[in-house]
Design a protein around this motif. Structure first.
Motif, PDB file in Angstrom:
ATOM      1  N   GLY A   1       0.887  -1.224  -0.260  1.00 37.81           N
ATOM      2  CA  GLY A   1      -0.186  -0.131  -0.378  1.00 37.81           C
ATOM      3  C   GLY A   1       1.117   1.094   0.131  1.00 37.81           C
ATOM      4  N   PHE A   2       0.365   2.438  -0.393  1.00 37.13           N
ATOM      5  CA  PHE A   2       0.791   3.425  -0.185  1.00 37.13           C
ATOM      6  C   PHE A   2      -0.021   4.739  -0.253  1.00 37.13           C
ATOM      7  N   LEU A   3       0.654   5.934   0.685  1.00 41.29           N
ATOM      8  CA  LEU A   3      -0.183   6.359   1.808  1.00 41.29           C
ATOM      9  C   LEU A   3       0.253   7.957   1.577  1.00 41.29           C
ATOM     10  N   HIS A   4      -0.569   8.756   1.364  1.00 45.64           N
ATOM     11  CA  HIS A   4       0.039   9.817   1.115  1.00 45.64           C
ATOM     12  C   HIS A   4      -1.380  10.941   2.081  1.00 45.64           C
ATOM     13  N   TRP A   5      -0.517  12.287   2.520  1.00 42.48           N
ATOM     14  CA  TRP A   5      -1.604  12.826   3.296  1.00 42.48           C
ATOM     15  C   TRP A   5      -2.564  13.783   2.502  1.00 42.48           C
ATOM     16  N   GLY A   6      -1.873  14.558   1.380  1.00 46.41           N
ATOM     17  CA  GLY A   6      -2.435  15.775   0.502  1.00 46.41           C
ATOM     18  C   GLY A   6      -3.077  15.401  -0.596  1.00 46.41           C
ATOM     19  N   TYR A   7      -4.428  14.636  -0.766  1.00 50.20           N
ATOM     20  CA  TYR A   7      -4.840  15.215  -2.076  1.00 50.20           C
ATOM     21  C   TYR A   7      -5.717  16.705  -1.953  1.00 50.20           C
TER      22      TYR A   7
END
Length: 553
Positions: free
Chosen positions: A434-440
């Protein structure tokens, strides 16, 4: 430019065209792609005097599948921190290419004197698109139809389809930023409509998990302050007992599933950076709506513990009744550090005790948290992965944010697009789940102290390098997408293409092809930096797949 009125050049999607410098990327007028893939390239243009209302004409059998957007410029006051590495395009503040604007048929394009600009072309390749080489002619014309310049791009479509994305990918969706920017009442019909448009864009770009605000997410919030309420669960308090309503949550989840989101990522149950407090929770008590938990609430106190002991079993019943058990993920607290180990441990014991059957994921980079059994699915940053890889942590995820600006992949304005795209190959090799980022779409200043105009403030008000806080801009009718979003989508497509090749020749041979002629193994910190290598490597993967898929259909 001598006497030439309009000069053009075909470029790959990995080029960044700045108005104030000469083009250094090589001409790229050929490419290959698989079915079910979005393939992008650019045409740069400049004139020796102002030309307005330039029209773009596409001549190709794929014309109906091609979108054309204009690459816009936005300011960056903080492109990068002062101690950056050398793998950047520039460190100076200024205008950077990023937003992709639809080209208005009436207004067309404007070519400014001696400034390079670009159009971005994306071919949406369907499962039934005929294989073979498809010429794409791109012409720039003035209003009377006179053709001033043209380019020819040849796209070779391989008769094999990208497999379904297996990577779980979330870019945190900030529903409050939508409401504030557009001036909508939270969860009004206008707000729901705009949420739908942004979720659709997210899903089309490989985001298959969505941050879902059970309660207002306790993220990027100054201590003692609060973000606009975007609580999906209705709470009614009577003494020490609670009742819960899930009407808005149901609407949210149904919207997600309809648009292609597969996984529901419930917002954090404790505050960021240590799990010391409860998130803001609003309830109706004696007919009055009021905040019942927040910064004043001790996370380990009896009151919040009593609330969770009633809420989480109720939520589990809701999940089971709606057939969502295999889709739901939970969070304790975002980015706890070792100094907050004790408070995180207390919160983790509560959550895991009440949710033993669900995956709990958290962004944290100290292996101690996993070693002590405090997090089921750790998400270390891509510059802290090695300890987790060395210890064989299963179903490992990763993330990056503003702190990952040396050596590793990231998506800042000032980084070459190759540094964005390389992540797909890295995720493949190390079988990252999985890959997560905080800013869409984080359109607030740091710690959410005030809203910003993302077309003018791209660094969360001198907080994070431009490009960290959001991937989309607010358009009148919905999201304006970005170069960085499209290139990251290409990275995800690279990952899927490598997985397809692996299904045909095995992991070992796929890695051999990936690392062929490299000086050393591909890692998260050691990788080729040339865009040409990346494009050539992806084409080699396509060719290897093509050899096993004769062009008979």
């Amino acid at each position: 430019m001598n006497g030439t009125v309009l000069e053009t050049r075909c470029l790959s999607s990995l080029a960044k065209v700045f108005p104030d410098q000469e083009l250094t990327d090589p001409v790229t007028d050929k490419g290959s792609a698989l079915r079910n893939e979005a393939f992008s390239f650019q045409v740069a243009f400049r004139a020796n005097h102002i030309l307005k209302e330039l029209k773009v004409r596409i001549e190709s059998d794929l014309a109906e599948q091609i979108s054309v957007r204009s690459v816009g410029l936005v300011p960056s006051e903080l492109p990068i921190y002062g101690d950056h590495d050398d793998f950047i395009l520039r460190a100076a503040p200024g205008l950077y290419p990023d937003p992709l604007y639809p080209v208005d048929e009436k207004e067309g394009l404007t070519a400014l004197p001696v400034q390079w600009r670009a159009i971005w072309l994306t071919v949406d390749i369907h499962a039934q698109t005929p294989p073979g080489i498809h010429p794409i002619r791109i012409a720039l014309e003035i209003a009377d139809g006179e053709r001033l310049a043209e380019e020819l791009f040849e796209l070779d479509i391989i008769p094999a389809s990208l497999p379904k994305q297996r990577l779980i990918h979330t870019e945190w969706f900030h529903a409050d930023c939508l409401a504030v920017y557009y001036g909508f009442e939270v969860f009004s019909e206008q707000h729901w409509e705009m949420i739908d448009r942004y979720v659709l864009s997210a899903a089309r770009h490989g985001m298959n998990m969505l941050l879902t605000p059970l309660f207002t997410p306790p993220l990027d919030t100054a201590v003692g302050a609060e973000r606009p309420t975007v609580q999906l669960v209705d709470v009614e308090k009577s003494g020490e007992s609670y009742r819960f309503g899930y009407e808005k949550l149901t609407r949210w989840i149904e919207l997600c599933l309809r648009r292609g989101i597969e996984y529901i990522e419930f917002s954090h149950l404790f505050t960021q950076w240590g799990a010391k407090h409860a998130p803001k929770i609003v309830a109706t008590e004696n007919g009055e709506s009021k905040r019942i938990f927040g910064w004043e609430t001790d996370a380990s106190g009896e009151a919040y513990g009593n609330f969770l002991s009633q809420f989480l079993p109720s939520l589990v019943t809701y999940i089971q009744d709606h057939g969502l058990a295999g889709r739901c993920y939970f969070h304790v607290s975002d980015e706890p550090n070792i100094e907050s180990l004790a408070s995180y441990e207390s919160a983790s014991r509560i959550v895991n005790g009440l949710l033993p059957q669900f995956p709990v994921i958290d962004a944290l980079s100290d292996y101690t948290f996993y070693e002590k059994g405090l997090v089921k699915r750790p998400i270390p940053s891509n510059d802290h992965l090695q300890a987790f890889l060395n210890n064989g942590v299963p179903e490992l995820w990763t993330y990056y944010c503003c702190a990952q600006y040396k050596d590793v992949s990231n998506r800042f304005f000032c980084f070459p697009s190759a540094r964005n795209r390389i992540l797909g190959m890295q995720l493949y090799k190390y079988e990252i789940a999985g890959f997560l980022h905080w800013g869409y779409n984080f359109w607030f200043s740091q710690l959410s102290q005030k809203p910003v105009d993302p077309y003018r403030v791209t660094d969360a008000l001198h907080a994070f390098p431009s490009g960290d806080a959001f991937l989309v801009y607010p358009g009148k009718e919905g999201p304006v997408e970005s170069i960085r979003l499209e290139v990251f989508t290409e990275a995800l497509q690279d990952l899927r293409a490598l997985q397809l090749l692996e299904s045909l020749i095995g992991k070992e041979k796929t890695i051999e092809l990936l690392e062929e002629r490299l000086a050393g193994p591909l890692t998260f910190t050691e990788y080729p930096q040339q865009a040409e290598w990346m494009l050539t490597k992806r084409d080699a993967v396509n060719r290897a797949i093509s050899e096993l898929h004769p062009r008979s259909n």
